[in-house]
Motif scaffolding. Structure first.
Motif, PDB file in Angstrom:
ATOM      1  N   TYR A  54       5.190   2.418  -1.820  1.00 33.28           N
ATOM      2  CA  TYR A  54       3.682   2.027  -1.732  1.00 33.28           C
ATOM      3  C   TYR A  54       3.109   2.040  -0.269  1.00 33.28           C
ATOM      4  O   TYR A  54       3.779   1.905   0.985  1.00 33.28           O
ATOM      5  CB  TYR A  54       3.384   0.637  -2.433  1.00 33.28           C
ATOM      6  CG  TYR A  54       4.244  -0.600  -1.797  1.00 33.28           C
ATOM      7  CD1 TYR A  54       3.497  -1.065  -0.720  1.00 33.28           C
ATOM      8  CD2 TYR A  54       5.531  -0.863  -2.154  1.00 33.28           C
ATOM      9  CE1 TYR A  54       4.386  -1.925   0.130  1.00 33.28           C
ATOM     10  CE2 TYR A  54       5.994  -1.848  -1.370  1.00 33.28           C
ATOM     11  CZ  TYR A  54       5.354  -2.642  -0.610  1.00 33.28           C
ATOM     12  OH  TYR A  54       5.994  -3.788   0.212  1.00 33.28           O
ATOM     13  N   PRO A  55       1.815   2.329  -0.117  1.00 33.04           N
ATOM     14  CA  PRO A  55       1.110   2.383   1.217  1.00 33.04           C
ATOM     15  C   PRO A  55       1.463   0.988   1.984  1.00 33.04           C
ATOM     16  O   PRO A  55       1.212  -0.068   1.561  1.00 33.04           O
ATOM     17  CB  PRO A  55      -0.404   2.319   1.142  1.00 33.04           C
ATOM     18  CG  PRO A  55      -0.423   3.038  -0.392  1.00 33.04           C
ATOM     19  CD  PRO A  55       0.819   2.164  -1.163  1.00 33.04           C
ATOM     20  N   GLY A  56       1.772   1.320   3.159  1.00 31.85           N
ATOM     21  CA  GLY A  56       1.718  -0.070   4.077  1.00 31.85           C
ATOM     22  C   GLY A  56       3.626  -0.588   3.994  1.00 31.85           C
ATOM     23  O   GLY A  56       3.703  -1.606   4.508  1.00 31.85           O
ATOM     24  N   ALA A  57       4.403  -0.002   3.249  1.00 26.10           N
ATOM     25  CA  ALA A  57       5.516  -0.423   3.011  1.00 26.10           C
ATOM     26  C   ALA A  57       6.507  -0.481   3.997  1.00 26.10           C
ATOM     27  O   ALA A  57       6.621   0.366   4.658  1.00 26.10           O
ATOM     28  CB  ALA A  57       6.271   0.013   1.735  1.00 26.10           C
ATOM     29  N   ARG A  58       6.817  -1.632   4.496  1.00 33.43           N
ATOM     30  CA  ARG A  58       7.959  -1.941   5.790  1.00 33.43           C
ATOM     31  C   ARG A  58       8.568  -3.142   5.731  1.00 33.43           C
ATOM     32  O   ARG A  58       8.395  -4.012   4.737  1.00 33.43           O
ATOM     33  CB  ARG A  58       6.774  -1.623   6.990  1.00 33.43           C
ATOM     34  CG  ARG A  58       5.946  -3.113   7.339  1.00 33.43           C
ATOM     35  CD  ARG A  58       5.463  -2.803   8.626  1.00 33.43           C
ATOM     36  NE  ARG A  58       4.439  -1.939   8.886  1.00 33.43           N
ATOM     37  CZ  ARG A  58       4.617  -0.864   9.654  1.00 33.43           C
ATOM     38  NH1 ARG A  58       5.577  -0.569  10.442  1.00 33.43           N
ATOM     39  NH2 ARG A  58       3.604  -0.099   9.910  1.00 33.43           N
ATOM     40  N   GLN A  87       8.446   2.199   5.523  1.00 35.12           N
ATOM     41  CA  GLN A  87       9.420   2.742   4.347  1.00 35.12           C
ATOM     42  C   GLN A  87      10.309   4.208   4.574  1.00 35.12           C
ATOM     43  O   GLN A  87      11.234   4.427   4.523  1.00 35.12           O
ATOM     44  CB  GLN A  87       8.853   2.717   3.160  1.00 35.12           C
ATOM     45  CG  GLN A  87       9.746   3.412   1.838  1.00 35.12           C
ATOM     46  CD  GLN A  87       9.229   4.645   1.675  1.00 35.12           C
ATOM     47  OE1 GLN A  87       8.551   5.201   2.090  1.00 35.12           O
ATOM     48  NE2 GLN A  87      10.171   5.256   1.069  1.00 35.12           N
ATOM     49  N   PRO A  88       9.255   5.066   4.837  1.00 30.36           N
ATOM     50  CA  PRO A  88       9.928   6.573   5.272  1.00 30.36           C
ATOM     51  C   PRO A  88      10.917   6.583   6.362  1.00 30.36           C
ATOM     52  O   PRO A  88      12.118   7.406   6.217  1.00 30.36           O
ATOM     53  CB  PRO A  88       8.585   7.283   5.653  1.00 30.36           C
ATOM     54  CG  PRO A  88       7.456   6.521   5.090  1.00 30.36           C
ATOM     55  CD  PRO A  88       7.723   5.248   5.210  1.00 30.36           C
ATOM     56  N   GLY A 189       1.273 -10.935  -3.322  1.00 32.64           N
ATOM     57  CA  GLY A 189       2.549 -11.341  -2.741  1.00 32.64           C
ATOM     58  C   GLY A 189       3.034 -10.384  -1.395  1.00 32.64           C
ATOM     59  O   GLY A 189       1.945  -9.631  -1.020  1.00 32.64           O
ATOM     60  N   SER A 190       4.207 -10.103  -1.087  1.00 33.51           N
ATOM     61  CA  SER A 190       4.359  -9.501  -0.072  1.00 33.51           C
ATOM     62  C   SER A 190       3.914  -7.885   0.137  1.00 33.51           C
ATOM     63  O   SER A 190       3.289  -7.410   0.912  1.00 33.51           O
ATOM     64  CB  SER A 190       5.851  -9.549   0.314  1.00 33.51           C
ATOM     65  OG  SER A 190       6.312  -8.682   1.501  1.00 33.51           O
ATOM     66  N   SER A 191       4.189  -7.072  -1.074  1.00 31.59           N
ATOM     67  CA  SER A 191       3.742  -5.825  -1.285  1.00 31.59           C
ATOM     68  C   SER A 191       2.232  -5.631  -1.276  1.00 31.59           C
ATOM     69  O   SER A 191       1.889  -4.702  -0.658  1.00 31.59           O
ATOM     70  CB  SER A 191       4.636  -5.293  -2.648  1.00 31.59           C
ATOM     71  OG  SER A 191       4.068  -5.949  -3.779  1.00 31.59           O
ATOM     72  N   ILE A 334       4.606 -11.633   6.681  1.00 37.77           N
ATOM     73  CA  ILE A 334       4.004 -11.113   7.831  1.00 37.77           C
ATOM     74  C   ILE A 334       3.081  -9.914   7.556  1.00 37.77           C
ATOM     75  O   ILE A 334       3.527  -9.249   6.644  1.00 37.77           O
ATOM     76  CB  ILE A 334       5.126 -10.698   9.056  1.00 37.77           C
ATOM     77  CG1 ILE A 334       6.093  -9.610   8.356  1.00 37.77           C
ATOM     78  CG2 ILE A 334       5.657 -12.053   9.436  1.00 37.77           C
ATOM     79  CD1 ILE A 334       7.131  -9.369   9.646  1.00 37.77           C
ATOM     80  N   ASP A 335       2.183  -9.846   8.125  1.00 33.51           N
ATOM     81  CA  ASP A 335       1.059  -8.663   7.706  1.00 33.51           C
ATOM     82  C   ASP A 335       0.659  -7.841   8.978  1.00 33.51           C
ATOM     83  O   ASP A 335       0.558  -8.426  10.136  1.00 33.51           O
ATOM     84  CB  ASP A 335      -0.084  -9.149   7.039  1.00 33.51           C
ATOM     85  CG  ASP A 335      -0.732 -10.219   7.915  1.00 33.51           C
ATOM     86  OD1 ASP A 335      -1.887  -9.550   8.514  1.00 33.51           O
ATOM     87  OD2 ASP A 335      -0.734 -11.364   7.831  1.00 33.51           O
TER      88      ASP A 335
END
Length: 867
Positions: A54-58, A87-88, A189-191, A334-335
């Motif tokens: 998903y967008p922003g996944a880290r 993620q990538p 949530g986090s995601s 964290i964001d």
């Protein structure tokens, strides 16, 4: 190899899942010569990082710590680009490792394991795939990931919506285009918190549907510079050890200080510094009691709420974003610009506590207040954590009992070490329920689990064992332990996915081990060192079915909470007390074990005269009208260590619960002041209270003495001295695991000589510092059990602990009192250790013992009043 009769492949091990844990498990077993096959539902390696695109996944763990650590070569060949990798990049790293170790040749992709059945006759597992294929294996190892069973709420109209729908945990491989679209994100949530700021930059309109607001702090992500990478590589062995024996698998630890000890200004300064630094644990690690004490927790929670108020422009939106649950009882988030996103004109927030979702319509989402027209719906609704992935496979053990049936009561989930469960031989669950997994840096937990399982399999092969299974007793003990540890903190006080609260109908129960990865590693290593204690196995050679049962301390009756305290102390390290000087020993701080100091109407520090000088006392006066009954309390510590602060919490509790004034006495310590100084100071304090009853606000006819350990010894001695010397008149003696005899010849000394907080060696050290010579040990004012006559003493409460060297001498003294006609209430707390009475903050039985003592005091004081 293959079974010729049935033409069914037979393997040493089957591993399910090709994420981080499955890949390392494959590598370890293949290197050890096992025939192993991995089955993976996806079309490539990656696990969590394959599915979550998903967008922003880290990652929320810093990249330099989110690596495999078993290979220095891999460590040095890979360079992370940023503090928190996206993620990538993480997926590229996983592919790099798979290629480097040539792992794909033993992985079958696009294959989902649907069933696993244990064959009791053949002592092996029959594994069934979604295409009907069957394989036979001795070991069945699940590497499914704790967060791999996506959760889409059972909303009405799911099939009715005509737009696009996605779940963050099952994201398409191709880019999803949000440009100019009306997007609804359900879940924060986090995601959700990672995806929302990214989607907002593309979407025409973004509507966030929030059920529970979350605490989030800035990641403060940035590119990694060459110097940081070089230093990390050069010091990685040291960092690795710090991570392995830490709380959460990162090379930092909480500051050893309570949040309540600092001023509001100092707390604000530290929290602000942490906010600017960013990081998963940076803010919560300012203090070591944020996850334990509600008052401490609120200091961090209120700070984050103040930040939300500062950042979000619209006061109404800011209020909706304010969390109210205990901070850090869900995994901290964290964001990057999450709260700032709500200042965008194209972003709005819907509070699902105020207006709930009724259904999905063809054009969007209908709530109880309005219909929101949408082109895209993103479910950021998390996972059926821990048990959910395992339940997607029909796993059946002995007697054809399914794992789902065994664990249907989530509040009574049972595993052993989070790795195995009784009735399912040779099943290992990597990062399974009741392991530290989701509370930690997963890479640290994964490597520890894989290494332990591989070593265990080597042990079985070396000793020709099979059908390796956790005992019922061991998993009962471990599961009690996991629940007890969670209950000692605030973790179990919040509805979270740790508790299964995000899944409708899922039984509630804390699903992880909250004692930390370092403590967990020590426990697992201890189990292995004892020949895999808590497991049963059978000899494989010659068809001999003789069972080899490994048992030990897991079969004992020690209370799980007390056992955890012992393991914490073991993990903390440090030399035994008897190897320290008295000055060094006095530096030990056990205050965190006592809990939160309770408010008392009045607390006064004074000094009182004794022969040769003065000693401090602390007077706790409860609310109400005096004169009050009084308890003169003597702290423990072997006459060598301890002070009034050590027993501050129990003295406060006794004052409030017994409705009496408690006078805590700081008698002079040995070896500077040897016997009989402590006894004389203790007696002088009791006399002072009686002589100054009016000014202290107490009734001179209702004075009791009490104490724990060496303090219990002093209370017994004061009672003897008061009788022998003609006063003062004492109404009661409260003796908590008292020292009553200078001797080590009891069963409790033999049974509990070491390993239970107070050891035989430590008691010898205490006695050697206290007594002037061996002859003093025969003096009844040092060893009251040796007194010729104990008649005429005040009634007594005698509390002992089952796992305490002092148990038998305390109970022997109670028996002597009873034989002499003294009324005695005696109670042994079977599962407890020495010191439990002043640990009510972390031990339920400590709190229960204080209640018992308070009730006994009230009863004794009441009987005096009515005479």
């Amino acid at each position: 190899m293959a079974d010729k009769q049935q033409n069914v492949p037979v393997l040493d091990a089957v591993v399910v899942g090709a994420g981080f844990s499955g890949l390392y498990m494959l590598h370890r077993l293949r290197e050890a010569g096992y025939a192993v096959q991995v089955y993976e539902a996806g079309d490539d390696v990656g696990g969590t990082w394959y599915w979550n695109r998903y967008p922003g996944a880290r990652c929320d763990i810093e990249s330099i710590y989110y690596n495999y650590s078993f290979s220095e070569e891999i460590l040095n060949e890979w360079t992370w680009s940023a503090r928190y990798a996206e993620q990538p990049e993480i997926l590229r790293y996983i592919n790099f490792v798979a290629d480097k170790l040539d792992l794909r040749r033993d992985i079958q992709f696009n294959t989902r394991v649907t069933a696993a059945r244990y064959n009791e006759q053949n002592r092996n597992w029959e594994i069934r795939m979604d295409d009907g294929t069957l394989v036979i294996t001795e070991y069945f190892i699940t590497a499914l990931g704790c967060l791999s069973a996506s959760n889409i709420p059972n909303l009405k109209g799911l099939d009715a919506f005509k737009g696009e729908m996605y779940h963050t945990g099952r994201w398409p491989h191709e880019k999803v285009d949000f440009t100019g679209k009306r997007v609804g994100v359900i879940g924060t949530g986090s995601s959700g918190i990672q995806a929302i700021p990214v989607i907002a930059k593309e979407a025409g309109q973004l509507t966030v549907f929030q059920r529970t607001p979350q605490y989030s702090s800035p990641a403060q992500n940035h590119p990694l510079d060459t110097e940081t990478i070089t230093q990390t590589r050069e010091n990685y062995e040291e960092l690795k050890q710090l991570m392995r024996y830490s709380m959460h698998g990162v090379p930092t630890v909480p500051r050893m200080r309570s949040a309540l000890e600092d001023s509001p200004e100092e707390r604000e300064r530290l929290y602000e510094k942490a906010w600017q630094e960013g990081g998963l644990f940076t803010l919560s690690y300012n203090y070591n009691d944020i996850a334990i004490l509600p008052e401490a927790n609120e200091t961090a929670a209120s700070f984050i709420r103040s930040k939300i108020k500062q950042i979000v422009d619209d006061p109404e939106t800011a209020q909706k974003l304010m969390p109210t649950y205990y901070y850090a009882t869900k995994r901290p988030i964290i964001d990057t610009n999450y709260y700032e996103t709500y200042n965008r004109e194209n972003v709005s927030l819907v509070d699902l506590k105020a207006e709930s979702i009724v259904e999905l319509t063809p054009n969007g989402i209908q709530t109880t207040n309005a219909e929101y027209e949408l082109d895209v719906i993103v479910f950021a609704t998390g996972f059926d954590a821990m048990t959910g992935p395992l339940f997607k496979i029909d796993i059946r053990g002995k007697n054809d009992v399914s794992l789902k049936e065994k664990w249907e009561d989530g509040a009574n989930l049972k595993t052993y070490l989070g790795l195995a469960t009784s009735g399912f031989p040779n099943l290992f669950m990597l990062t399974g329920p009741q392991s530290p997994s989701v509370l930690s840096n997963m890479m640290v937990s994964i490597e520890q689990h894989v290494d332990w399982v591989a070593d265990c399999m080597d042990y079985q092969r070396e000793h020709q064992l099979q059908a390796f299974e956790a005992t019922v007793e061991a998993e009962e003990f471990w599961s009690q332990q996991c629940r007890a540890i969670a209950d000692m903190s605030l973790l179990s006080k919040t509805d979270s996915w740790y508790m299964g609260a995000n899944i409708e109908g899922k039984p509630r129960g804390f699903l992880a081990f909250a004692g930390g990865v370092g403590l967990y590693r020590l426990i697992c290593d201890d189990v292995a060192a004892r020949g895999y204690e808590g497991f049963t196995s059978e000899l494989a050679s010659g068809g001999n079915d003789e069972k080899l049962i490994k048992e030990g301390f897991f079969m004992s009756n020690i209370d799980p909470q007390a056992w955890f305290i012992l393991k914490q102390m073991e993990a903390a390290g440090g030399p035994p007390m008897e190897q320290l000087t008295p000055e060094q020993a006095r530096m030990a701080d056990f205050g965190q074990l006592a809990g939160v100091p309770e408010e008392v109407a009045k607390v006064e520090n004074r000094t009182i005269p004794v022969e040769g000088g003065e000693i401090p006392v602390r007077i706790y006066t409860p609310a109400g009208e005096g004169p009050f009954p009084a308890l003169v309390y003597y702290h423990g510590g072997g006459w060598v260590i301890g002070n009034m602060d050590t027993v501050d919490v129990p003295c406060r509790l006794l004052a409030n619960r017994a409705g009496c004034v408690v006078i805590s006495v700081d008698y002079r310590l040995a070896p500077e002041h040897k016997f009989p100084t402590a006894a004389e100071d203790a007696y002088a304090a009791a006399k002072w209270v009686a002589d100054n009853a009016v000014s202290v606000g107490v009734d001179p006819e209702r004075i009791a003495v009490g104490g724990d350990s060496a303090g219990g010894n002093l209370a017994t001695v004061v009672a003897l001295m008061a009788r022998d010397k003609g006063g003062p008149s004492l109404a009661y003696q409260m003796l908590i695991y008292p020292v009553t005899n200078h001797s080590y010849e009891t069963d409790s000394y033999r049974e509990n000589a070491e390993g239970y907080f107070l050891t035989k060696n430590t008691m010898e050290w205490f006695w050697n510092h206290y007594l002037r010579d061996e002859k003093d040990g025969q003096n009844p004012y040092a060893s009251p059990l040796l007194a010729e006559d104990v008649s005429g003493l005040p009634p007594a409460l005698v509390i002992t602990a089952g796992f305490d060297p002092l148990r038998d001498e305390g109970e022997a003294y109670a028996e002597r009192l009873i034989a002499a006609g003294v009324p005695v209430e005696a109670k042994r707390y079977e599962g407890m250790i020495h010191g439990f009475f002043w640990m009510p903050g972390v031990l339920v039985e400590g709190n229960n013992a204080i209640n018992q003592a308070a009730n006994a005091l009230k009863k004794a004081f009441s009987s005096v009043k009515t005479r």
